[in-house]
Design an enzyme around this catalytic site. Sequence first.
Site, short mmCIF file in Angstrom:
data_model
loop_
_atom_site.label_atom_id
_atom_site.label_comp_id
_atom_site.label_asym_id
_atom_site.label_seq_id
_atom_site.Cartn_x
_atom_site.Cartn_y
_atom_site.Cartn_z
N CYS A 101 -14.05 -1.54 7.19
CA CYS A 101 -12.76 -0.78 5.77
C CYS A 101 -13.16 0.13 4.92
CB CYS A 101 -11.94 -1.62 5.53
SG CYS A 101 -10.48 -2.84 6.15
N CYS A 151 -16.07 -8.69 6.38
CA CYS A 151 -15.85 -8.69 8.54
C CYS A 151 -16.25 -6.97 9.02
CB CYS A 151 -14.77 -8.81 8.64
SG CYS A 151 -13.12 -7.59 8.69
N ARG A 184 -1.10 6.51 9.90
CA ARG A 184 -0.97 5.80 8.77
C ARG A 184 -1.04 7.15 7.18
NH1 ARG A 184 -3.58 0.75 8.57
NH2 ARG A 184 -2.74 -0.46 10.38
N LYS A 197 -5.23 7.58 12.41
CA LYS A 197 -5.49 7.85 11.00
C LYS A 197 -5.97 9.07 11.00
CE LYS A 197 -7.38 3.65 9.63
NZ LYS A 197 -7.95 2.53 9.32
N CYS A 251 -15.22 -3.29 0.57
CA CYS A 251 -13.88 -3.52 0.35
C CYS A 251 -13.17 -4.85 -0.16
CB CYS A 251 -13.74 -3.84 1.90
SG CYS A 251 -14.50 -5.71 3.02
N CYS A 284 -7.73 -10.87 1.17
CA CYS A 284 -7.65 -10.03 2.75
C CYS A 284 -8.00 -11.45 3.73
CB CYS A 284 -9.26 -9.53 3.12
SG CYS A 284 -9.05 -8.64 4.58
N ARG A 317 0.68 -1.51 0.36
CA ARG A 317 0.53 -0.18 0.20
C ARG A 317 0.80 1.31 0.34
NH1 ARG A 317 -3.53 0.45 5.49
NH2 ARG A 317 -5.04 -1.82 3.83
N LYS A 371 -2.64 0.98 15.55
CA LYS A 371 -2.80 2.14 14.31
C LYS A 371 -3.73 3.75 13.69
CE LYS A 371 -5.62 -0.78 12.17
NZ LYS A 371 -6.71 -1.41 10.49
FE1 SRM Z 1 -8.82 -1.57 6.77
C1 SRM Z 1 -7.64 -3.95 8.43
C2 SRM Z 1 -7.77 -2.90 3.94
C3 SRM Z 1 -9.64 0.81 4.89
C4 SRM Z 1 -10.76 -0.97 9.78
N1 SRM Z 1 -7.78 -3.83 5.84
C5 SRM Z 1 -7.13 -4.60 7.21
C6 SRM Z 1 -6.54 -5.63 5.97
C7 SRM Z 1 -5.40 -4.94 6.03
C8 SRM Z 1 -6.60 -6.98 6.22
C9 SRM Z 1 -5.79 -7.59 7.61
O1 SRM Z 1 -5.19 -6.87 8.92
O2 SRM Z 1 -5.35 -8.74 7.33
C10 SRM Z 1 -7.06 -4.98 4.50
C11 SRM Z 1 -6.79 -5.99 3.35
C12 SRM Z 1 -7.07 -5.89 1.92
C13 SRM Z 1 -6.80 -6.17 0.97
O3 SRM Z 1 -6.94 -7.72 0.76
O4 SRM Z 1 -6.45 -5.86 0.25
C14 SRM Z 1 -8.04 -3.40 5.06
N2 SRM Z 1 -8.84 -1.18 4.73
C15 SRM Z 1 -8.14 -1.68 3.82
C16 SRM Z 1 -8.40 -0.73 2.63
C17 SRM Z 1 -7.85 -1.10 1.03
C18 SRM Z 1 -10.15 -0.37 1.46
C19 SRM Z 1 -10.37 -0.55 1.52
O5 SRM Z 1 -11.47 -0.41 0.45
O6 SRM Z 1 -10.07 0.74 0.13
C20 SRM Z 1 -8.67 0.65 3.10
C21 SRM Z 1 -7.43 0.82 2.83
C22 SRM Z 1 -6.81 2.57 3.39
C23 SRM Z 1 -5.56 2.47 3.56
O7 SRM Z 1 -4.84 3.51 1.63
O8 SRM Z 1 -4.68 2.87 4.46
C24 SRM Z 1 -8.96 0.09 4.61
N3 SRM Z 1 -9.45 0.12 6.75
C25 SRM Z 1 -9.88 1.06 6.15
C26 SRM Z 1 -10.93 1.94 7.04
C27 SRM Z 1 -11.70 3.41 6.14
C28 SRM Z 1 -10.53 4.36 6.87
O9 SRM Z 1 -10.22 4.58 7.44
O10 SRM Z 1 -11.23 5.39 6.48
C29 SRM Z 1 -10.64 1.49 8.47
C30 SRM Z 1 -11.65 1.89 9.26
C31 SRM Z 1 -11.64 2.72 9.99
C32 SRM Z 1 -10.91 2.88 11.18
O11 SRM Z 1 -9.44 3.16 11.38
O12 SRM Z 1 -11.36 2.61 12.66
C33 SRM Z 1 -10.28 -0.03 8.24
N4 SRM Z 1 -9.35 -2.60 8.40
C34 SRM Z 1 -9.64 -2.02 9.60
C35 SRM Z 1 -9.02 -2.44 10.83
C36 SRM Z 1 -10.55 -2.58 11.79
C37 SRM Z 1 -9.15 -2.25 13.07
C38 SRM Z 1 -9.78 -1.07 14.34
O13 SRM Z 1 -9.89 -0.42 14.63
O14 SRM Z 1 -10.12 -3.15 15.15
C39 SRM Z 1 -8.30 -3.57 10.47
C40 SRM Z 1 -7.99 -5.09 10.93
C41 SRM Z 1 -6.81 -5.00 11.93
O15 SRM Z 1 -6.36 -3.99 12.28
O16 SRM Z 1 -6.42 -5.28 12.80
C42 SRM Z 1 -8.25 -3.01 9.23
FE1 SF4 Z 2 -10.68 -7.28 5.19
FE2 SF4 Z 2 -12.50 -7.09 6.76
FE3 SF4 Z 2 -11.01 -4.71 6.04
FE4 SF4 Z 2 -12.97 -5.95 4.36
S1 SF4 Z 2 -13.12 -4.83 5.56
S2 SF4 Z 2 -10.51 -5.29 3.47
S3 SF4 Z 2 -12.74 -8.70 4.96
S4 SF4 Z 2 -10.06 -7.00 7.03
#
Ligand code: SRM
Ligand code: SF4
Length: 556
Positions: free
Chosen positions: A474, A470, A143, A207, A425, A431, A74, A205
């Site tokens: 995201c 899930c 991030r 943000k 997502c 993922c 990323r 993390k």
């Molecule tokens: Fe996310 C984890 C994809 C925005 C909350 N996110 C992941 C992972 C890396 C899975 C992993 O940990 O193994 C996913 C990769 C999947 C793949 O195959 O690509 C993933 N997140 C994404 C993206 C690509 C989704 C998308 O459709 O674009 C976004 C990348 C953003 C970036 O460029 O940095 C993405 N993730 C978000 C957002 C939305 C936002 O930030 O605006 C959230 C919710 C806001 C927040 O952070 O609370 C988000 N991602 C999570 C979480 C839950 C964190 C938590 O507080 O519990 C995880 C899981 C974790 O961190 O353990 C996670």
């Molecule tokens: Fe993966 Fe869950 Fe984030 Fe979707 S919402 S990309 S399933 S960690």
Amino acid sequence: MSEEKELSKVEHIKANSNHLRGTILEELQNGNDHFCEDNVQILKFHGMYQQKDRDRQKDANGKDIEKPYTLMLRGRIPGGRLSTKQYIVWDDLAEKYGNGSLRLTTRQSIQLHYLKKENIPKVIQEIYQINLSSMGACGDVVRNVTQAINPWKKKELSLLDEVSSLLSDHFKYKSNAYIEVWLGEEQINKDLDDPIYGKTYLPRKFKIGVTLVGYNHIDIYTNDLGLAATIGEGNQIDGYFVFAGGGLGMTHNKPETFPRAADLLGWIPKKGLIPVAEAVVTAHRDFGDRTNRKHARLKYVLAEKGVDWFIEEVEKRSGYRFIPKELPVWNTPSYLGWLKAEDGTWSLGFHTLAGRIQNTKDKPLKKALRDIIEKFQLSVQITPDQDLILMDIQNSNKQEIENILSSYNIDFKSPSKLYDRALACPALPTCGLALTESERFFPSLLEQVQKVIDKHNLNEKAPILRMTGCPNGCARPYSAEIGIVGQQVGGKYAIFLGGNKEGTRVGFQVASKVPISQIPELLEKVFISWKQENFELDFGDYIKSLPQEKLKALFE
Ligand code: SRM
Ligand code: SF4
């Protein structure tokens, strides 16, 4: 039990990582197709996740075929702003080293999937040559900083370019690990603790999103720290409204985890930007829960210690006092389609479904975008809604761009209002945390929901719908009017309703374990009630206005 023992496993890995070096360099030489578990955790700080293709395949004897490991990388792209050259290089990298697809993210970045371990140094070197990196794009640090989009090239909005870059640079970790490991530099600051993050970085993390008051394309309330600039004398930024404690990740059936909208702490003058941002980040560093990663985000500090306590703590650390001021209302003007910019050029808000840019047999989207961006030397901005804004277009080139797109059978428009702000997502197959499908099933889900919308003539007020595989959130399903959230393997989803168009609150769960095929009919029941009872309101506001019993009855 000593306190040390109670720390989560990742805390020990960080502490023993020699400031994010781990043994990545050694592992790069060992010929394996994957990294060991400790390095996998450290690699996140370098912007990478180790993954496996989760689509099952069987051999002739019906046994699962063991798939090779791959990596997702990323970018760190503040505000999603890219020059022509930068876009072209990412486009090339997907072709040379990935699976030919670019994935625009909900934080204005790009992800490359299916990279091979041995190619990572080359990928990073090419990204570094265009003054970008993947440093800190994942991991327990600040991030990618998101920023209001600016297809209009408004002067006040363009002032944010400097702000998001400044924050991004300020919060880059200082360890030299990244350039040593990937760019072959000599090891220098081996033993220095990071001036902001210390030895073990943040508990989780972090943000940051920046915008101008009134514009909420960044979903400011979902960030750990949100900054909304105000404009004063000489049309310059004179200060910021500061928001803290937003975040969406939760775990099903664990009520101690929850999505949370950020609180407004108050207004600060412009020069307080870095001291206040640093105070919020270091408060997370010092008070975040390092014993449980599911409870480690800043939002839990605010939820448990209280907003007043947090305000006092940040004031003490920064030396700035929050000034109470009235916050202007939020808006999210559409950027889709042709827009005239203030400098006389045109911008094209290009709608991409779930941010996937790839060539398919009948729609070579990736090729079309590349051809146009290269031929007309366009700069681009990725939006937090996974779209692409093409900028710097001369009036005389508009028609040719449309012709090129139609020659490739590509429409830049969103099919309807339902699609305009819909997000999904990636989920399966990349993922590792996905419980259900999301991006791949999204087109058919939207198609079905659109049929219901058409049937009841709801188009003009179509709700914002977002889907994830899930509960991590995201694609920000909880701040949407309808959030479809993967709950159980086998295609069962939880449904959240009640967010709003302005993105100022999070919704709540109204249904559990709904098979995907039943989602449209379930929504239809609620749509009918909305249409009959109060179509004046937006869908999310209507839901919010309903008494609990009424809502319950609709979902029985
Ligand atoms: Fe996310 C984890 C994809 C925005 C909350 N996110 C992941 C992972 C890396 C899975 C992993 O940990 O193994 C996913 C990769 C999947 C793949 O195959 O690509 C993933 N997140 C994404 C993206 C690509 C989704 C998308 O459709 O674009 C976004 C990348 C953003 C970036 O460029 O940095 C993405 N993730 C978000 C957002 C939305 C936002 O930030 O605006 C959230 C919710 C806001 C927040 O952070 O609370 C988000 N991602 C999570 C979480 C839950 C964190 C938590 O507080 O519990 C995880 C899981 C974790 O961190 O353990 C996670
Ligand atoms: Fe993966 Fe869950 Fe984030 Fe979707 S919402 S990309 S399933 S960690």
